[in-house]
Motif scaffolding. Structure first.
Motif, PDB file in Angstrom:
ATOM      1  N   VAL A   1       0.848  -1.193   0.000  1.00 17.58           N
ATOM      2  CA  VAL A   1       0.000   0.000   0.000  1.00 17.58           C
ATOM      3  C   VAL A   1       0.883   1.242   0.000  1.00 17.58           C
ATOM      4  N   ARG A   2       0.546   2.191  -0.860  1.00 17.59           N
ATOM      5  CA  ARG A   2       1.242   3.475  -0.864  1.00 17.59           C
ATOM      6  C   ARG A   2       0.546   4.451   0.080  1.00 17.59           C
ATOM      7  N   LYS A   3       1.249   5.490   0.470  1.00 17.89           N
ATOM      8  CA  LYS A   3       0.656   6.521   1.309  1.00 17.89           C
ATOM      9  C   LYS A   3      -0.557   7.138   0.642  1.00 17.89           C
ATOM     10  N   ASN A   4      -1.581   7.401   1.446  1.00 19.36           N
ATOM     11  CA  ASN A   4      -2.774   8.134   1.011  1.00 19.36           C
ATOM     12  C   ASN A   4      -3.610   7.368  -0.013  1.00 19.36           C
ATOM     13  N   GLU A   5      -3.473   6.034  -0.035  1.00 19.44           N
ATOM     14  CA  GLU A   5      -4.322   5.220  -0.888  1.00 19.44           C
ATOM     15  C   GLU A   5      -5.541   4.730  -0.102  1.00 19.44           C
ATOM     16  N   PHE A   6      -6.608   4.457  -0.830  1.00 15.32           N
ATOM     17  CA  PHE A   6      -7.793   3.804  -0.280  1.00 15.32           C
ATOM     18  C   PHE A   6      -7.840   2.405  -0.888  1.00 15.32           C
ATOM     19  N   ILE A   7      -7.572   1.408  -0.051  1.00 11.51           N
ATOM     20  CA  ILE A   7      -7.462   0.024  -0.504  1.00 11.51           C
ATOM     21  C   ILE A   7      -8.655  -0.778  -0.008  1.00 11.51           C
ATOM     22  N   ALA A   8      -9.224  -1.590  -0.888  1.00 18.47           N
ATOM     23  CA  ALA A   8     -10.308  -2.489  -0.497  1.00 18.47           C
ATOM     24  C   ALA A   8      -9.801  -3.924  -0.492  1.00 18.47           C
ATOM     25  N   ILE A   9     -10.221  -4.669   0.532  1.00 19.10           N
ATOM     26  CA  ILE A   9      -9.959  -6.110   0.598  1.00 19.10           C
ATOM     27  C   ILE A   9     -11.320  -6.791   0.559  1.00 19.10           C
ATOM     28  N   SER A  10     -11.524  -7.657  -0.420  1.00 18.90           N
ATOM     29  CA  SER A  10     -12.819  -8.310  -0.534  1.00 18.90           C
ATOM     30  C   SER A  10     -12.653  -9.813  -0.677  1.00 18.90           C
ATOM     31  N   GLY A  11     -13.749 -10.507  -0.433  1.00 17.23           N
ATOM     32  CA  GLY A  11     -13.770 -11.956  -0.516  1.00 17.23           C
ATOM     33  C   GLY A  11     -14.978 -12.471   0.234  1.00 17.23           C
ATOM     34  N   SER A  12     -15.326 -13.708   0.011  1.00 16.01           N
ATOM     35  CA  SER A  12     -16.467 -14.300   0.708  1.00 16.01           C
ATOM     36  C   SER A  12     -16.074 -14.623   2.147  1.00 16.01           C
ATOM     37  N   ASN A  13     -16.996 -15.206   2.900  1.00 16.67           N
ATOM     38  CA  ASN A  13     -16.706 -15.599   4.276  1.00 16.67           C
ATOM     39  C   ASN A  13     -15.514 -16.556   4.319  1.00 16.67           C
ATOM     40  N   ASN A  14     -14.687 -16.393   5.363  1.00 11.83           N
ATOM     41  CA  ASN A  14     -13.508 -17.248   5.579  1.00 11.83           C
ATOM     42  C   ASN A  14     -12.453 -17.104   4.481  1.00 11.83           C
ATOM     43  N   SER A  15     -12.434 -15.951   3.823  1.00 10.18           N
ATOM     44  CA  SER A  15     -11.424 -15.729   2.779  1.00 10.18           C
ATOM     45  C   SER A  15     -10.104 -15.235   3.355  1.00 10.18           C
ATOM     46  N   GLY A  16     -10.142 -14.701   4.595  1.00 13.65           N
ATOM     47  CA  GLY A  16      -8.924 -14.181   5.218  1.00 13.65           C
ATOM     48  C   GLY A  16      -8.928 -12.678   5.404  1.00 13.65           C
ATOM     49  N   LYS A  17     -10.051 -12.010   5.081  1.00 10.17           N
ATOM     50  CA  LYS A  17     -10.116 -10.544   5.165  1.00 10.17           C
ATOM     51  C   LYS A  17      -9.848 -10.039   6.584  1.00 10.17           C
ATOM     52  N   THR A  18     -10.607 -10.553   7.538  1.00 13.99           N
ATOM     53  CA  THR A  18     -10.473 -10.079   8.918  1.00 13.99           C
ATOM     54  C   THR A  18      -9.103 -10.444   9.489  1.00 13.99           C
ATOM     55  N   THR A  19      -8.612 -11.620   9.154  1.00 10.98           N
ATOM     56  CA  THR A  19      -7.273 -12.024   9.624  1.00 10.98           C
ATOM     57  C   THR A  19      -6.221 -11.048   9.135  1.00 10.98           C
ATOM     58  N   LEU A  20      -6.310 -10.643   7.871  1.00 11.15           N
ATOM     59  CA  LEU A  20      -5.330  -9.698   7.327  1.00 11.15           C
ATOM     60  C   LEU A  20      -5.419  -8.356   8.033  1.00 11.15           C
ATOM     61  N   ILE A  21      -6.627  -7.859   8.264  1.00  7.54           N
ATOM     62  CA  ILE A  21      -6.787  -6.599   8.987  1.00  7.54           C
ATOM     63  C   ILE A  21      -6.182  -6.714  10.389  1.00  7.54           C
ATOM     64  N   LYS A  22      -6.408  -7.822  11.060  1.00 10.08           N
ATOM     65  CA  LYS A  22      -5.880  -8.001  12.416  1.00 10.08           C
ATOM     66  C   LYS A  22      -4.356  -8.110  12.425  1.00 10.08           C
ATOM     67  N   VAL A  23      -3.786  -8.702  11.402  1.00  6.46           N
ATOM     68  CA  VAL A  23      -2.323  -8.757  11.291  1.00  6.46           C
ATOM     69  C   VAL A  23      -1.764  -7.356  11.069  1.00  6.46           C
ATOM     70  N   LEU A  24      -2.407  -6.588  10.188  1.00  6.97           N
ATOM     71  CA  LEU A  24      -1.931  -5.239   9.883  1.00  6.97           C
ATOM     72  C   LEU A  24      -2.066  -4.298  11.087  1.00  6.97           C
ATOM     73  N   SER A  25      -2.990  -4.598  12.004  1.00  9.85           N
ATOM     74  CA  SER A  25      -3.188  -3.752  13.184  1.00  9.85           C
ATOM     75  C   SER A  25      -2.420  -4.256  14.402  1.00  9.85           C
ATOM     76  N   LYS A  26      -1.690  -5.362  14.235  1.00 13.66           N
ATOM     77  CA  LYS A  26      -0.904  -5.993  15.303  1.00 13.66           C
ATOM     78  C   LYS A  26      -1.785  -6.688  16.346  1.00 13.66           C
ATOM     79  N   LYS A  27      -3.076  -6.882  16.037  1.00 15.15           N
ATOM     80  CA  LYS A  27      -3.948  -7.643  16.936  1.00 15.15           C
ATOM     81  C   LYS A  27      -3.605  -9.120  16.884  1.00 15.15           C
ATOM     82  N   LEU A  28      -3.061  -9.560  15.756  1.00 11.78           N
ATOM     83  CA  LEU A  28      -2.519 -10.907  15.627  1.00 11.78           C
ATOM     84  C   LEU A  28      -1.017 -10.763  15.383  1.00 11.78           C
TER      85      LEU A  28
END
Length: 259
Positions: free
Chosen positions: A23-50
């Motif tokens: 991701v570059r600075k000042n970008e708006f990035i979308a992550i999409s996929g069906s249930n259990n695709s890994g979207k929430t896991t990726l967000i949690k990794v990027l936020s250091k929650k995982l």
């Protein structure tokens, strides 16, 4: 090329499988996929929650090297499924908990941006779901972090509520130069983003600009994702040489077809 957020060969348990995510600075990035695709896991990794080890670089520094205070100044995170705990008895007090100053210019900006003025004396626990989401985002960005991570926040919103939230996101990107990453299962929510990652079973199946990704309707349908109506219609009409380009506006589409 130097990226603001950079993950190469990212893995987490069996939920994310060796993906590259930049991701570059000042970008708006979308992550999409069906249930259990890994979207929430990726967000949690990027936020250091995982926790990960030397897998995610933010501003050329591994995320685990940031302490809690440093990270709070850099990243704001709202995950729809997380339990939310409010410390104070009113919305106003909840926001001022972070600013400590009722006359603070930032407080007034946030109340106006999120349309929270009439809720200032309301107990946060009594808010309707949409206003609750707005308050959660407001709290995360009130100290102006550089990155905002949003997971599935539009899940139960009406069309009008989504438009309001997406307008806020556009403002934060344009006026406050925030880098925003939002996960969603609804591809309609991704039309104004800069770049999309489509995940399936922890892998990146597609990536590119909205038009590059959304016109691949056969792949998206196979992954259980519904292509926005105007995109789907445009692709079909283009296949029959009735139009040349993807058209998102129905009135313009009618004008083109009638010419």
């Amino acid at each position: 090329m130097s990226f603001f957020i950079n993950a190469e060969g990212l893995k987490y348990s069996n939920l994310i499988n060796n993906i590259d995510f930049q991701v570059r600075k000042n970008e708006f990035i979308a992550i999409s996929g069906s249930n259990n695709s890994g979207k929430t896991t990726l967000i949690k990794v990027l936020s250091k929650k995982l926790p990960t080890k030397k897998s995610v670089l933010i501003n050329n520094k591994y995320i685990e090297e940031y302490n809690i205070i440093e990270l709070k100044k850099i990243i704001g995170t709202v995950i729809y499924s997380d339990n939310n705990i409010y410390r104070e008895k009113t919305v106003e007090e909840e926001l001022l908990y972070l600013l400590q100053d009722k006359n603070n210019k930032r407080y007034n900006e946030i109340v106006k941006l999120f349309k929270l003025n009439k809720y200032k004396e309301v107990n946060p626990n009594d808010l309707d779901e949409f206003t609750n989401i707005k308050l959660r985002i407001a709290k995360e960005i009130i100290l102006k972090p550089k990155i905002l991570l949003l997971d599935d926040i539009c899940l139960k919103m009406t069309k009008k509520e989504k438009e309001e939230i997406l307008d806020i996101i556009e403002y934060l990107k344009k006026e406050e130069k925030m880098t925003i990453i939002m996960s969603t299962q609804n591809l309609e929510d991704t039309l104004n983003c800069d770049y999309i990652y489509i995940l399936s079973k922890g892998n990146v199946e597609l990536e590119g600009t909205p038009m590059e990704v959304l016109e691949k309707d056969n792949i998206l349908n196979r992954l259980g994702l519904e292509v926005p109506f105007m995109i789907d219609l445009s692709v079909k009409l283009r296949d029959y040489d009735l139009i040349k380009d993807i058209e998102l506006d129905m009135d313009r589409m009618v004008d083109i077809l009638w010419k």
